[in-house]
Enzyme design. Structure first.
Site, PDB file in Angstrom:
ATOM      1  N   ARG A 195      38.924  28.904  13.149  1.00 43.44           N
ATOM      2  CA  ARG A 195      38.136  30.083  13.656  1.00 43.44           C
ATOM      3  C   ARG A 195      38.557  31.385  13.725  1.00 43.44           C
ATOM      4  O   ARG A 195      39.646  31.406  13.745  1.00 43.44           O
ATOM      5  CB  ARG A 195      37.521  29.395  15.303  1.00 43.44           C
ATOM      6  CG  ARG A 195      36.507  28.151  14.915  1.00 43.44           C
ATOM      7  CD  ARG A 195      35.484  28.845  13.925  1.00 43.44           C
ATOM      8  NE  ARG A 195      33.911  27.557  14.279  1.00 43.44           N
ATOM      9  CZ  ARG A 195      34.073  26.386  13.353  1.00 43.44           C
ATOM     10  NH1 ARG A 195      34.941  26.707  11.879  1.00 43.44           N
ATOM     11  NH2 ARG A 195      33.800  25.696  13.603  1.00 43.44           N
ATOM     12  N   GLU A 219      31.865  37.261   9.910  1.00 44.43           N
ATOM     13  CA  GLU A 219      31.181  36.833   8.697  1.00 44.43           C
ATOM     14  C   GLU A 219      29.888  36.957   8.491  1.00 44.43           C
ATOM     15  O   GLU A 219      29.077  36.949   9.068  1.00 44.43           O
ATOM     16  CB  GLU A 219      31.792  35.408   8.330  1.00 44.43           C
ATOM     17  CG  GLU A 219      33.421  35.030   8.941  1.00 44.43           C
ATOM     18  CD  GLU A 219      33.522  33.576   9.142  1.00 44.43           C
ATOM     19  OE1 GLU A 219      32.318  32.912   8.708  1.00 44.43           O
ATOM     20  OE2 GLU A 219      34.432  33.234   9.482  1.00 44.43           O
ATOM     21  N   HIS A 250      34.122  30.714   4.176  1.00 46.13           N
ATOM     22  CA  HIS A 250      33.785  30.489   5.185  1.00 46.13           C
ATOM     23  C   HIS A 250      33.722  28.484   4.142  1.00 46.13           C
ATOM     24  O   HIS A 250      32.619  27.780   4.379  1.00 46.13           O
ATOM     25  CB  HIS A 250      33.799  30.494   5.769  1.00 46.13           C
ATOM     26  CG  HIS A 250      33.227  29.527   7.182  1.00 46.13           C
ATOM     27  ND1 HIS A 250      33.281  30.502   8.321  1.00 46.13           N
ATOM     28  CD2 HIS A 250      33.252  28.526   7.682  1.00 46.13           C
ATOM     29  CE1 HIS A 250      33.820  29.526   9.367  1.00 46.13           C
ATOM     30  NE2 HIS A 250      33.494  27.931   9.415  1.00 46.13           N
TER      31      HIS A 250
END
Length: 318
Positions: free
Chosen positions: A230, A259, A278
């Site tokens: 994370r 993000e 991601h």
């Protein structure tokens, strides 16, 4: 009266059939996480996935909801306190991502050791050049923060490259494929051994910005940092300082504090950094593996009243 399972993600006909076979007495209803049918969710005992705007409906006092199976391993975006108060069982998708994410981790490591990331740039410029400092994984040490499914799969594969594997976990208990395991409180000691420091941790109060200036300064000179856990477990400014100073030789990053990573962010321009959006856990086998977890848990739920696999401990947030 037939009980209902609502899935907010796409399932193939075969996946639907497997769930119906495992859940006699339940109807399976397919929904859409982006445009959820709240009336349908209001009647659900079990929900697979989560969606924007579903909280109030699912957490009403009269809601029959008993169990949520998330579509992701991370649960930090869910209303955990309210779900705990209502006694809702929560299971995550831990284990679904192990194979694809381990492949990305080794992709990063092989790119760095063989200078393939610079070779791709040279190819774009039609430049025949080698830095002359290519290395290999054999004999290197991988320090892996997180000894769960992803960390364990990474350690298992690392052994095929004849690497030393050092794990870091909350308990420090021995785990297969790890030569040794440190506790999280010993992270500073552990990272000093690593040619590669690999972060697979979930985001909790304990792990938030765990990788900070102190930890990066404790890393071996010339080592590499990889984060597929994370983004908020890493202090981004401290990471960039370690990269700019040369203390860290490079970083492979799939997750970020913000993000999508803003176009103007300095990380984009750092040649020693490899960025993926991601997507490390993405795979065409994702839904199959998630359904396997759900079916195993459904059988346990029918037998004992609770799922047996990936049951989230609300106090730990994973």
């Amino acid at each position: 009266m037939t009980k209902s399972i609502v899935c907010l993600h796409t399932l193939s006909p075969r996946q639907q059939e497997l769930i119906r076979e495992a859940a006699p007495g339940y109807s399976l209803i397919l929904g859409n996480s982006k445009d959820p049918d709240l009336a349908m969710l209001a009647e659900a005992e079990i929900v697979i996935g989560w969606g924007k705007g579903v909280r109030d409906t699912l957490l009403k006092p009269e809601s029959p909801l008993r169990w949520v199976q998330t579509w992701s391993a991370g649960i930090e975006k869910l209303p955990l306190d309210a779900m705990e108060d209502k006694g809702i069982l929560l299971t995550n998708a831990s284990g679904v991502h192990a194979e694809p994410i381990a492949a990305v981790i080794f992709g990063f490591m092989l790119l760095f050791t063989r200078n393939l990331h610079t070779a791709v740039r040279n190819q774009l410029n039609r430049r025949w050049h080698s830095e002359g400092n290519e290395s290999e994984l054999t004999g290197k040490t991988a320090v892996i923060a997180g000894t769960g499914a992803i960390g364990s799969e990474t350690a298992r594969i690392a052994k095929a490259f004849r690497m030393k594997t050092v794990g870091v976990s909350r308990s420090g208990k021995p785990v297969d494929s790890f030569d040794e395991v440190y506790t999280t409180s010993q992270l500073q000691d552990a990272v000093g051994q690593g040619d590669f420091v690999i972060n697979t941790l979930p985001l909790t109060e304990e792990t938030k910005q765990l990788f900070d200036a102190e930890i990066f300064s404790a890393c071996k000179q010339g080592s590499y940092y990889i984060n597929i856990g994370r983004g908020a477990t890493t202090h981004t400014e401290a990471l960039m300082e370690a990269l700019n100073s040369g203390h860290l030789a490079g970083a492979g990053l799939d997750v970020f504090e913000a993000e999508p990573l803003p176009r103007e962010h300095p990380l984009w321009g750092m040649e020693q950094v490899i960025i993926t959006p991601h997507c490390a856990g993405a795979t065409d086998r994702y839904a199959d593996r998630l359904v396997d977890i759900f079916i195993e848990n459904m059988k346990s739920y029918l037998k004992s009243g609770a799922p047996a696999r990936n049951l989230v401990d609300y106090s730990r947030r994973y």
